[in-house]
Design a protein around this motif. Structure first.
Motif, PDB file in Angstrom:
ATOM      1  N   GLY A   1       0.820  -1.204   0.000  1.00 38.17           N
ATOM      2  CA  GLY A   1       0.000   0.000   0.000  1.00 38.17           C
ATOM      3  C   GLY A   1       0.853   1.252   0.000  1.00 38.17           C
ATOM      4  O   GLY A   1       1.922   1.304  -0.603  1.00 38.17           O
ATOM      5  N   PHE A   2       0.378   2.293   0.702  1.00 40.97           N
ATOM      6  CA  PHE A   2       1.051   3.589   0.717  1.00 40.97           C
ATOM      7  C   PHE A   2       2.212   3.602   1.699  1.00 40.97           C
ATOM      8  O   PHE A   2       2.123   3.069   2.812  1.00 40.97           O
ATOM      9  CB  PHE A   2       0.062   4.694   1.080  1.00 40.97           C
ATOM     10  N   LYS A   3       3.296   4.261   1.269  1.00 39.96           N
ATOM     11  CA  LYS A   3       4.445   4.501   2.126  1.00 39.96           C
ATOM     12  C   LYS A   3       4.850   5.963   1.985  1.00 39.96           C
ATOM     13  O   LYS A   3       4.750   6.540   0.896  1.00 39.96           O
ATOM     14  CB  LYS A   3       5.618   3.592   1.742  1.00 39.96           C
ATOM     15  N   VAL A   4       5.299   6.563   3.087  1.00 34.38           N
ATOM     16  CA  VAL A   4       5.773   7.939   3.070  1.00 34.38           C
ATOM     17  C   VAL A   4       7.134   7.982   3.755  1.00 34.38           C
ATOM     18  O   VAL A   4       7.522   7.048   4.466  1.00 34.38           O
ATOM     19  CB  VAL A   4       4.794   8.893   3.774  1.00 34.38           C
ATOM     20  N   GLY A   5       7.861   9.078   3.547  1.00 36.45           N
ATOM     21  CA  GLY A   5       9.156   9.160   4.194  1.00 36.45           C
ATOM     22  C   GLY A   5       9.895  10.444   3.880  1.00 36.45           C
ATOM     23  O   GLY A   5       9.367  11.358   3.236  1.00 36.45           O
ATOM     24  N   VAL A   6      11.130  10.493   4.362  1.00 37.71           N
ATOM     25  CA  VAL A   6      12.038  11.609   4.095  1.00 37.71           C
ATOM     26  C   VAL A   6      13.348  11.023   3.587  1.00 37.71           C
ATOM     27  O   VAL A   6      13.704   9.884   3.897  1.00 37.71           O
ATOM     28  CB  VAL A   6      12.283  12.472   5.347  1.00 37.71           C
ATOM     29  N   GLY A   7      14.065  11.795   2.796  1.00 36.93           N
ATOM     30  CA  GLY A   7      15.303  11.301   2.233  1.00 36.93           C
ATOM     31  C   GLY A   7      16.362  12.386   2.143  1.00 36.93           C
ATOM     32  O   GLY A   7      16.076  13.585   2.309  1.00 36.93           O
ATOM     33  N   TYR A   8      17.577  11.943   1.879  1.00 35.07           N
ATOM     34  CA  TYR A   8      18.718  12.843   1.706  1.00 35.07           C
ATOM     35  C   TYR A   8      19.488  12.392   0.479  1.00 35.07           C
ATOM     36  O   TYR A   8      19.760  11.191   0.309  1.00 35.07           O
ATOM     37  CB  TYR A   8      19.614  12.798   2.941  1.00 35.07           C
ATOM     38  N   GLU A   9      19.828  13.345  -0.396  1.00 35.85           N
ATOM     39  CA  GLU A   9      20.571  13.043  -1.613  1.00 35.85           C
ATOM     40  C   GLU A   9      21.801  13.939  -1.696  1.00 35.85           C
ATOM     41  O   GLU A   9      21.681  15.160  -1.613  1.00 35.85           O
ATOM     42  CB  GLU A   9      19.695  13.258  -2.859  1.00 35.85           C
ATOM     43  N   GLN A  10      22.960  13.329  -1.851  1.00 34.95           N
ATOM     44  CA  GLN A  10      24.197  14.085  -1.973  1.00 34.95           C
ATOM     45  C   GLN A  10      24.972  13.641  -3.201  1.00 34.95           C
ATOM     46  O   GLN A  10      25.179  12.451  -3.415  1.00 34.95           O
ATOM     47  CB  GLN A  10      25.061  13.915  -0.723  1.00 34.95           C
ATOM     48  N   PHE A  11      25.357  14.614  -4.018  1.00 31.68           N
ATOM     49  CA  PHE A  11      26.224  14.380  -5.171  1.00 31.68           C
ATOM     50  C   PHE A  11      27.501  15.181  -4.983  1.00 31.68           C
ATOM     51  O   PHE A  11      27.436  16.381  -4.692  1.00 31.68           O
ATOM     52  CB  PHE A  11      25.568  14.858  -6.478  1.00 31.68           C
ATOM     53  N   ASN A  12      28.640  14.556  -5.164  1.00 28.46           N
ATOM     54  CA  ASN A  12      29.911  15.263  -5.284  1.00 28.46           C
ATOM     55  C   ASN A  12      30.371  15.129  -6.720  1.00 28.46           C
ATOM     56  O   ASN A  12      30.471  14.022  -7.247  1.00 28.46           O
ATOM     57  CB  ASN A  12      30.956  14.677  -4.329  1.00 28.46           C
ATOM     58  N   ASN A  13      30.626  16.275  -7.377  1.00 32.79           N
ATOM     59  CA  ASN A  13      30.952  16.310  -8.813  1.00 32.79           C
ATOM     60  C   ASN A  13      29.821  15.682  -9.633  1.00 32.79           C
ATOM     61  O   ASN A  13      30.006  14.695 -10.346  1.00 32.79           O
ATOM     62  CB  ASN A  13      32.279  15.611  -9.091  1.00 32.79           C
ATOM     63  N   LYS A  14      28.642  16.277  -9.528  1.00 33.89           N
ATOM     64  CA  LYS A  14      27.446  15.770 -10.189  1.00 33.89           C
ATOM     65  C   LYS A  14      27.672  15.656 -11.691  1.00 33.89           C
ATOM     66  O   LYS A  14      28.220  16.561 -12.317  1.00 33.89           O
ATOM     67  CB  LYS A  14      26.276  16.705  -9.901  1.00 33.89           C
ATOM     68  N   TYR A  15      27.241  14.539 -12.270  1.00 31.13           N
ATOM     69  CA  TYR A  15      27.456  14.210 -13.683  1.00 31.13           C
ATOM     70  C   TYR A  15      28.945  14.183 -14.030  1.00 31.13           C
ATOM     71  O   TYR A  15      29.321  14.403 -15.184  1.00 31.13           O
ATOM     72  CB  TYR A  15      26.737  15.190 -14.614  1.00 31.13           C
ATOM     73  N   SER A  16      29.811  13.963 -13.033  1.00 30.19           N
ATOM     74  CA  SER A  16      31.275  13.944 -13.180  1.00 30.19           C
ATOM     75  C   SER A  16      31.854  15.320 -13.469  1.00 30.19           C
ATOM     76  O   SER A  16      33.038  15.440 -13.829  1.00 30.19           O
ATOM     77  CB  SER A  16      31.711  12.953 -14.275  1.00 30.19           C
ATOM     78  N   SER A  17      31.052  16.387 -13.298  1.00 26.88           N
ATOM     79  CA  SER A  17      31.536  17.757 -13.491  1.00 26.88           C
ATOM     80  C   SER A  17      32.446  18.157 -12.322  1.00 26.88           C
ATOM     81  O   SER A  17      32.170  17.839 -11.165  1.00 26.88           O
ATOM     82  CB  SER A  17      30.343  18.710 -13.584  1.00 26.88           C
ATOM     83  N   ASN A  18      33.511  18.856 -12.615  1.00 25.39           N
ATOM     84  CA  ASN A  18      34.505  19.235 -11.604  1.00 25.39           C
ATOM     85  C   ASN A  18      34.014  20.424 -10.785  1.00 25.39           C
ATOM     86  O   ASN A  18      34.044  21.565 -11.260  1.00 25.39           O
ATOM     87  CB  ASN A  18      35.829  19.561 -12.295  1.00 25.39           C
ATOM     88  N   ASN A  19      33.584  20.173  -9.550  1.00 21.15           N
ATOM     89  CA  ASN A  19      33.058  21.258  -8.723  1.00 21.15           C
ATOM     90  C   ASN A  19      34.126  22.278  -8.367  1.00 21.15           C
ATOM     91  O   ASN A  19      33.818  23.443  -8.103  1.00 21.15           O
ATOM     92  CB  ASN A  19      32.442  20.691  -7.448  1.00 21.15           C
TER      93      ASN A  19
END
Length: 273
Positions: free
Chosen positions: A234-252
């Motif tokens: 059935g239904f599920k809810v929640g919270v999340g965290y997303e972290q990218f370092n050098n997103k898409y391999s781009s040099n930050n």
């Protein structure tokens, strides 16, 4: 999204769902949504609000596992589309198939550390309607190890990656250098109604990007807390965290906006069939 990509993924969904009805030992199919207001994009100074519509299918049959994921991203006007009339829209989908050693071998693995070993193949496709108009295509081949833990699921993978894309600004297709990616994913129940799950992935540099800039290793972390507000299907809810370092391999380090690194919290909900 290109019609051939649509056709491929619609065909894959039908094939997987048909396979579930005939031979799956277990399966989980869900449709959901994620939302966050502090997403980042390389070379974009703004914090971006995005709504992500999601379809996910996981199943296991007598030979291994299927994993299908499709995300449809809808950005606000701080991440504009190519015609600047709306926010950008992006499709990204992947399909992974594994073959189990335990299913194919005469003597299954039996020790205190490893539950199973899989051969793994994966294909990714995507498209975004921005000025850059990237069209990523990736193939990954390698292996996955299922590790024994008291409860829940923990796996570790190592794969080789080949990928190519398109640069709409320079109007050319290009290939990246092959590299390796290692990752681990987990799902661990906290109570009968709640769990934590996530994935941590590290991919090596892939040579020059579509502008001739050197890429950097990419790190992705996604971690979620999920609560079941209904029956298991059935239904599920929640919270999340997303972290990218050098997103898409781009040099930050050379990105003046620092948009190539992302740290974003999301709200999420899904319905499991």
């Amino acid at each position: 999204m290109k019609s051939r990509n649509k056709g491929f993924f619609y065909f894959t969904i039908i094939a997987l769902l048909s396979n579930d009805l005939k031979a799956a030992n277990w399966s989980d199919t869900s449709a959901g949504v994620r939302w966050g207001s502090i997403f980042r994009e390389p070379y974009n100074p703004h914090k971006i609000s995005k709504t992500i519509l999601n379809f996910t299918h996981v199943s296991q049959d007598d030979y291994g596992r299927n994993f299908l994921l499709m995300d449809y991203y809808i950005s606000d006007m701080d991440d504009p589309s190519k015609d600047n009339a709306t926010g950008a829209e992006e499709f990204y989908g992947l399909y992974r198939r594994t073959l189990s050693y335990n299913a194919l071998a005469k003597e299954p693995i039996n020790n205190n550390l490893i539950k199973d070993i899989h051969l793994s193949s994966r294909m990714d496709v995507g498209y975004e309607n921005t000025h850059l108009s990237p069209r990523p295509f990736k193939v990954r081949l390698g292996g996955v190890v299922d590790l024994k833990i008291p409860k829940g699921h923990l796996e570790w993978g190592l794969e080789g990656v080949y990928q190519k894309s398109y640069n709409g600004i320079t109007n050319r297709h290009f290939e990246f250098e092959p590299t390796l990616v290692t990752w681990t994913s987990w799902s661990y129940p906290i109570t009968k109604k709640s769990q934590i799950n996530g994935i941590l992935e590290y991919m090596g540099a892939i040579g020059e990007d579509g502008f001739g800039n050197e890429t950097k290793p990419l790190t992705i972390l996604r971690a979620n807390y999920i609560y079941d507000i209904g029956q298991p299907k059935g239904f599920k809810v929640g919270v999340g965290y997303e972290q990218f370092n050098n997103k898409y391999s781009s040099n930050n380090a050379i990105d003046p906006t620092k948009g190539s690194d992302q740290k974003a919290f999301v709200l999420l909900g899904s319905y499991h069939f």
